[in-house]
Design a protein around this motif. Structure first.
Motif, PDB file in Angstrom:
ATOM      1  N   GLU A   1       0.814  -1.187  -0.114  1.00 28.59           N
ATOM      2  CA  GLU A   1       0.023   0.014  -0.131  1.00 28.59           C
ATOM      3  C   GLU A   1       0.919   1.268  -0.267  1.00 28.59           C
ATOM      4  N   LYS A   2       2.017   1.182   0.549  1.00 26.19           N
ATOM      5  CA  LYS A   2       2.811   2.043   0.659  1.00 26.19           C
ATOM      6  C   LYS A   2       3.720   2.611  -0.403  1.00 26.19           C
ATOM      7  N   GLN A   3       4.246   1.462  -1.027  1.00 29.01           N
ATOM      8  CA  GLN A   3       5.289   1.558  -2.107  1.00 29.01           C
ATOM      9  C   GLN A   3       5.295   0.642  -3.121  1.00 29.01           C
ATOM     10  N   ARG A   4       5.323   0.823  -4.122  1.00 27.60           N
ATOM     11  CA  ARG A   4       5.316  -0.223  -5.265  1.00 27.60           C
ATOM     12  C   ARG A   4       6.746  -0.737  -5.506  1.00 27.60           C
ATOM     13  N   GLY A   5       7.610   0.190  -6.010  1.00 23.82           N
ATOM     14  CA  GLY A   5       9.018   0.038  -6.130  1.00 23.82           C
ATOM     15  C   GLY A   5       9.480  -1.619  -6.202  1.00 23.82           C
ATOM     16  N   THR A   6      10.630  -1.742  -5.843  1.00 26.56           N
ATOM     17  CA  THR A   6      11.313  -3.062  -6.139  1.00 26.56           C
ATOM     18  C   THR A   6      11.071  -4.114  -4.908  1.00 26.56           C
ATOM     19  N   GLY A   7      10.065  -3.953  -4.161  1.00 23.68           N
ATOM     20  CA  GLY A   7       9.869  -4.558  -3.135  1.00 23.68           C
ATOM     21  C   GLY A   7       9.648  -6.173  -3.478  1.00 23.68           C
ATOM     22  N   PRO A   8       8.687  -6.446  -4.786  1.00 20.00           N
ATOM     23  CA  PRO A   8       8.657  -7.959  -4.965  1.00 20.00           C
ATOM     24  C   PRO A   8       9.929  -8.467  -5.234  1.00 20.00           C
ATOM     25  N   SER A   9      10.608  -7.872  -5.879  1.00 20.67           N
ATOM     26  CA  SER A   9      11.952  -8.534  -6.483  1.00 20.67           C
ATOM     27  C   SER A   9      12.911  -8.657  -5.193  1.00 20.67           C
ATOM     28  N   ALA A  10      12.933  -7.771  -3.950  1.00 21.94           N
ATOM     29  CA  ALA A  10      13.686  -7.965  -2.963  1.00 21.94           C
ATOM     30  C   ALA A  10      13.066  -9.203  -2.262  1.00 21.94           C
ATOM     31  N   LEU A  11      11.792  -9.386  -2.220  1.00 20.96           N
ATOM     32  CA  LEU A  11      11.202 -10.354  -1.319  1.00 20.96           C
ATOM     33  C   LEU A  11      11.543 -11.743  -2.032  1.00 20.96           C
ATOM     34  N   LEU A  12      11.411 -11.637  -3.473  1.00 24.51           N
ATOM     35  CA  LEU A  12      11.799 -13.106  -4.030  1.00 24.51           C
ATOM     36  C   LEU A  12      13.162 -13.451  -3.909  1.00 24.51           C
ATOM     37  N   LEU A  13      13.982 -12.238  -3.955  1.00 25.39           N
ATOM     38  CA  LEU A  13      15.803 -12.612  -3.664  1.00 25.39           C
ATOM     39  C   LEU A  13      15.862 -13.216  -2.305  1.00 25.39           C
ATOM     40  N   ALA A  14      15.240 -12.504  -1.577  1.00 28.40           N
ATOM     41  CA  ALA A  14      15.244 -13.022  -0.017  1.00 28.40           C
ATOM     42  C   ALA A  14      14.821 -14.383   0.110  1.00 28.40           C
ATOM     43  N   ALA A  15      13.606 -14.636  -0.470  1.00 31.38           N
ATOM     44  CA  ALA A  15      13.007 -16.012  -0.266  1.00 31.38           C
ATOM     45  C   ALA A  15      13.922 -16.830  -1.075  1.00 31.38           C
ATOM     46  N   GLY A  16      14.353 -16.359  -2.191  1.00 31.22           N
ATOM     47  CA  GLY A  16      15.188 -17.429  -3.105  1.00 31.22           C
ATOM     48  C   GLY A  16      16.624 -17.800  -2.253  1.00 31.22           C
ATOM     49  N   GLY A  17      17.253 -16.701  -1.950  1.00 37.92           N
ATOM     50  CA  GLY A  17      18.529 -16.917  -1.321  1.00 37.92           C
ATOM     51  C   GLY A  17      18.427 -17.892   0.001  1.00 37.92           C
ATOM     52  N   LEU A  18      17.278 -17.552   0.644  1.00 36.68           N
ATOM     53  CA  LEU A  18      17.212 -18.304   2.038  1.00 36.68           C
ATOM     54  C   LEU A  18      16.931 -19.900   1.799  1.00 36.68           C
ATOM     55  N   SER A  19      15.958 -20.060   0.628  1.00 37.94           N
ATOM     56  CA  SER A  19      15.725 -21.282   0.152  1.00 37.94           C
ATOM     57  C   SER A  19      16.838 -22.188  -0.304  1.00 37.94           C
ATOM     58  N   ILE A  20      17.904 -21.433  -1.148  1.00 37.54           N
ATOM     59  CA  ILE A  20      18.972 -22.093  -1.656  1.00 37.54           C
ATOM     60  C   ILE A  20      19.779 -22.541  -0.322  1.00 37.54           C
ATOM     61  N   ALA A  21      19.932 -21.736   0.687  1.00 37.97           N
ATOM     62  CA  ALA A  21      20.968 -22.017   1.804  1.00 37.97           C
ATOM     63  C   ALA A  21      20.114 -22.788   2.720  1.00 37.97           C
ATOM     64  N   LEU A  22      18.929 -23.276   2.519  1.00 39.09           N
ATOM     65  CA  LEU A  22      18.062 -24.052   3.585  1.00 39.09           C
ATOM     66  C   LEU A  22      18.947 -25.349   4.159  1.00 39.09           C
ATOM     67  N   PRO A  23      19.401 -26.201   3.155  1.00 39.49           N
ATOM     68  CA  PRO A  23      19.968 -27.286   3.677  1.00 39.49           C
ATOM     69  C   PRO A  23      21.191 -27.121   4.743  1.00 39.49           C
ATOM     70  N   GLU A  24      21.952 -26.366   4.331  1.00 35.76           N
ATOM     71  CA  GLU A  24      23.139 -26.208   5.455  1.00 35.76           C
ATOM     72  C   GLU A  24      22.612 -25.399   6.539  1.00 35.76           C
ATOM     73  N   LEU A  25      21.658 -24.575   6.619  1.00 32.34           N
ATOM     74  CA  LEU A  25      21.057 -23.992   7.690  1.00 32.34           C
ATOM     75  C   LEU A  25      20.365 -24.958   8.612  1.00 32.34           C
ATOM     76  N   VAL A  26      19.761 -25.870   7.851  1.00 31.46           N
ATOM     77  CA  VAL A  26      18.993 -26.821   8.780  1.00 31.46           C
ATOM     78  C   VAL A  26      20.232 -27.634   9.553  1.00 31.46           C
ATOM     79  N   ASP A  27      21.026 -28.367   8.814  1.00 31.92           N
ATOM     80  CA  ASP A  27      22.067 -29.184   9.576  1.00 31.92           C
ATOM     81  C   ASP A  27      22.774 -28.245  10.664  1.00 31.92           C
ATOM     82  N   TRP A  28      23.173 -26.804  10.294  1.00 32.24           N
ATOM     83  CA  TRP A  28      23.887 -26.070  11.329  1.00 32.24           C
ATOM     84  C   TRP A  28      23.075 -26.095  12.552  1.00 32.24           C
ATOM     85  N   LEU A  29      21.735 -25.601  12.332  1.00 29.10           N
ATOM     86  CA  LEU A  29      20.868 -25.370  13.623  1.00 29.10           C
ATOM     87  C   LEU A  29      20.436 -26.591  14.471  1.00 29.10           C
ATOM     88  N   ALA A  30      20.394 -27.638  13.486  1.00 35.69           N
ATOM     89  CA  ALA A  30      19.955 -29.299  14.065  1.00 35.69           C
ATOM     90  C   ALA A  30      21.015 -29.453  15.059  1.00 35.69           C
TER      91      ALA A  30
END
Lengths: 499, 141
Positions: free
Chosen positions: A62-91
């Motif tokens: 509602e506040k801004q159109r801008g590059t928000g969606p691409s930032a969110l997609l990059l965040a979700a993508g980066g975190l998903s790619i890192a997920l296997p290592e993150l799970v092992d490390w946290l576990a």
């Protein structure tokens, strides 16, 4: 922004949500298993994170159109790619080493929730925030907001549908769970590039450093005594060498449980499997003079191998739902070629089986702690009895600290409702109970002793005849029937008290 | 299956039931071992009581019963081999108690960690909401 592109990004996000959700449980399985408790934690975190993301995404959009969606997609993508290592490390940080199954309850329930919150929650918030923003970016959002929102949501849900089926039937068999979540992450990153301003360099590209950072996290060292690790369609399987040189098949979180054992070059294992050679040896022939043995829940084939070697005239076959375990059996556990194998659910295979058996051994566990509900009901045991020759024997393996264990008590009682003369004993030195039920009269002691002697198995099996450890199954208890078999709840109760 | 014979003592019956995993029945039979019986029998009953508790995972009760058995053995003098076996059990029970205490401590830490993670999540959500209120600075990235 073009509508078709919006719908495509919504669909890709929806698919990624399901792939990450389904695969996250698999990635956590080597640490926490795949029990209902873990599934509930992951699904709960995913739903909460999506709700939070949708709430926030709507407000941000509602506040801004801008590059928000691409930032969110990059965040979700980066975190998903890192997920296997993150799970092992946290576990490794929330589950102590050397846990026994009976000690693991709090670490599995709380530990898996922490890992899910941190590793799965973050990408899910980002993915949840994307959809409202896509609605806002649509050309028709001002005039027909309902129609646009409906179309974007429908695209996302269809994407989820593709993600659910694709994850199970295409991605998992080809890429494995780690490869699948990484692919989902890459798709999200590509989605970011398709968004307005997606190519423009900005801070949000920093999210792509996450997978690189995750690669630098020190991973837990590989156990030196592991012979093979493999991800199967159903679970993670490991072949390990125990301190006494025995090869053990461990599944998922493993703990101190094992599903098959083999001492290289030896017949006996010194574990509970040995006791199940007794029903295999003493079972009578059918009307045609043949003696047939069926093992339900073959695993890597320990019981079948022992029976086949002890009595070469016995026709041995087995049913196993996971084909990879059979391959491991052939490679590491000396599963003999003549043992016939059906890859199927045990009950379905038994229903389809036209032959009658002298003995049927049931060793079906699922996710370490569960007996599959449809394999411990009154109806199943009736089917079991119907597949036995006159005087044939059914033998169950039950795991529990005592006969008072809720699962042991309920299943043994239900078994006794079909086999009224059923008896049970703890296999000495283990937490396993062998439950025997005869389709008619049991063999007399002297003929059983003779068969054991002929097979040279006195040292391993004489206790079953002479030590007086067998007692009738419970005469009262919870009757498990197909329409009401709360085995999971009983297993949780047992596990909670065990810890 | 071997049924306890009618001429068996309460202790014999309890032993048979215990070996068959019939713990409630064994406990019931042990009630027949009274204070008037010989020390050796009372000590054996305590050993069995400890064994039953141990099987159920009630390690503290097991250790108490085994300690009582050891005290009885000591009061009677002799029976060194029996006493040694019970002492071994006692050590095992104490190790279990120590292990359980250690794991309970770790589980408590884990619960604190969970609370911290949940607080972190709520704080992150609140920050996200706040970001949406600020004009022109709403979107991450």
């Amino acid at each position: 922004m073009r509508s078709w592109l919006l719908y495509l990004v919504a669909a890709a996000t929806g698919a990624a949500v399901l792939v990450v959700e389904l695969m996250a449980v698999r990635l956590m399985a080597p640490w926490f298993g795949q029990s209902q408790l873990v599934w509930t934690n992951v699904i709960g975190v995913v739903l909460a994170a999506l709700a939070a993301g949708q709430w926030l995404g709507g407000r941000w959009a509602e506040k801004q159109r801008g590059t928000g969606p691409s930032a969110l997609l990059l965040a979700a993508g980066g975190l998903s790619i890192a997920l296997p290592e993150l799970v092992d490390w946290l576990a490794t940080r929330v589950r102590p080493d050397g846990l026994a199954l009976e000690e693991a309850y709090p670490f599995v329930t709380i530990g898996s929730l922490i890992v899910a919150l941190l590793a799965v929650g973050a990408p899910m918030v980002a993915m949840g925030a994307i959809t409202p923003w896509l609605v806002r970016l649509s050309r028709g959002a001002q005039d027909q907001p309902g129609r646009v929102a409906g179309a974007v949501l429908a695209a996302g849900t269809l994407g989820s549908l593709v993600g659910a089926f694709g994850a199970t039937h295409a991605l998992l068999p080809t890429l494995g769970s780690a490869g699948s979540v990484r692919l989902a992450g890459v798709v999200l990153v590509l989605g970011a590039l398709a968004m307005p301003g997606g190519w423009r360099p900005g801070r949000s590209w920093g999210f792509l450093l996450l997978p690189l950072g995750a690669r630098l996290i020190p991973q837990p060292p590989e156990h030196p005594e592991v012979l093979q690790v493999i991800e199967t369609p159903y679970q993670f399987a490991r072949v390990e060498v125990d301190t006494d040189g025995t090869r053990l098949l461990r599944l998922n979180e493993g703990l101190d449980s094992f599903h098959s054992a083999y001492v290289p070059g030896a017949l006996w294992t010194g574990r509970y499997f040995d006791a199940f050679a007794f029903p295999a040896l003493v079972a009578p022939p059918g009307a045609n003079g043949e003696r047939r043995l069926l093992v339900l829940g073959l695993g890597a084939g320990t019981m079948a191998r022992q029976a086949a070697l002890l009595d070469p005239e016995l026709i041995v076959s087995g049913v196993e739902i996971d084909p990879v375990l059979i391959e491991l059996g052939r490679i590491w556990f000396d599963l003999p070629e003549p043992v016939g194998v059906s890859i199927a659910d045990a009950r379905i295979a038994l229903q389809a089986e036209p032959a009658l058996f002298s003995a049927i051994l049931v060793d079906c566990y699922s996710q370490q702690i569960y007996l599959p509900p449809h394999l411990c009901t009154f109806e199943f045991f009736e089917l079991l009895r119907a597949r036995l020759v006159a005087g044939g024997v059914a033998a169950l393996n039950l795991s529990g600290r005592t006969r008072e264990d809720p699962v042991v008590a309920a299943v043994a009682f239900t078994f006794g409702a079909v086999f009224p003369e059923a008896t049970m004993a703890r296999v000495p030195g283990t937490r396993n109970w062998i439950v025997l039920g005869w389709n008619g009269a049991s063999p007399d002691q002297s003929s059983a002793a003779e068969r054991i002697g002929k097979a040279g198995a006195q040292d391993q099996l004489d206790w079953m005849l002479k030590d007086g450890l067998f007692a009738p199954v419970p005469l009262t208890g919870t009757l498990l029937v197909d329409r009401d078999a709360p085995v999971e709840a009983l297993a949780h109760e047992s596990w909670r008290h065990g810890s | 299956m071997s049924e306890p014979r009618t001429q068996d003592t309460s202790l014999d019956m309890a032993r048979t039931y215990w070996r068959q995993g019939l713990l409630r029945e064994a406990e019931q039979a042990l009630k027949g071992v009274t204070a008037g019986q010989p020390v050796a029998e009372r000590a054996s009953a305590q050993v069995l009581t400890g064994n039953i508790a141990y099987e159920r995972g009630e390690y503290r009760q097991a250790v108490e019963a085994w300690q009582a058995a050891l005290d009885l053995y000591a009061s009677d003098g002799g029976m060194e081999s029996s006493a040694q076996a019970v002492a071994d059990n006692l050590a095992m029970g104490e190790a279990r108690i120590a292990r359980r205490a250690e794991l309970e401590q770790e589980a408590r830490h884990l619960a604190v960690q969970l609370a911290a993670v949940l607080l972190l999540a709520v704080a992150a959500f609140a920050i996200g909401c706040r970001m949406s209120r600020r004009r022109g600075n709403a979107a991450p990235g």
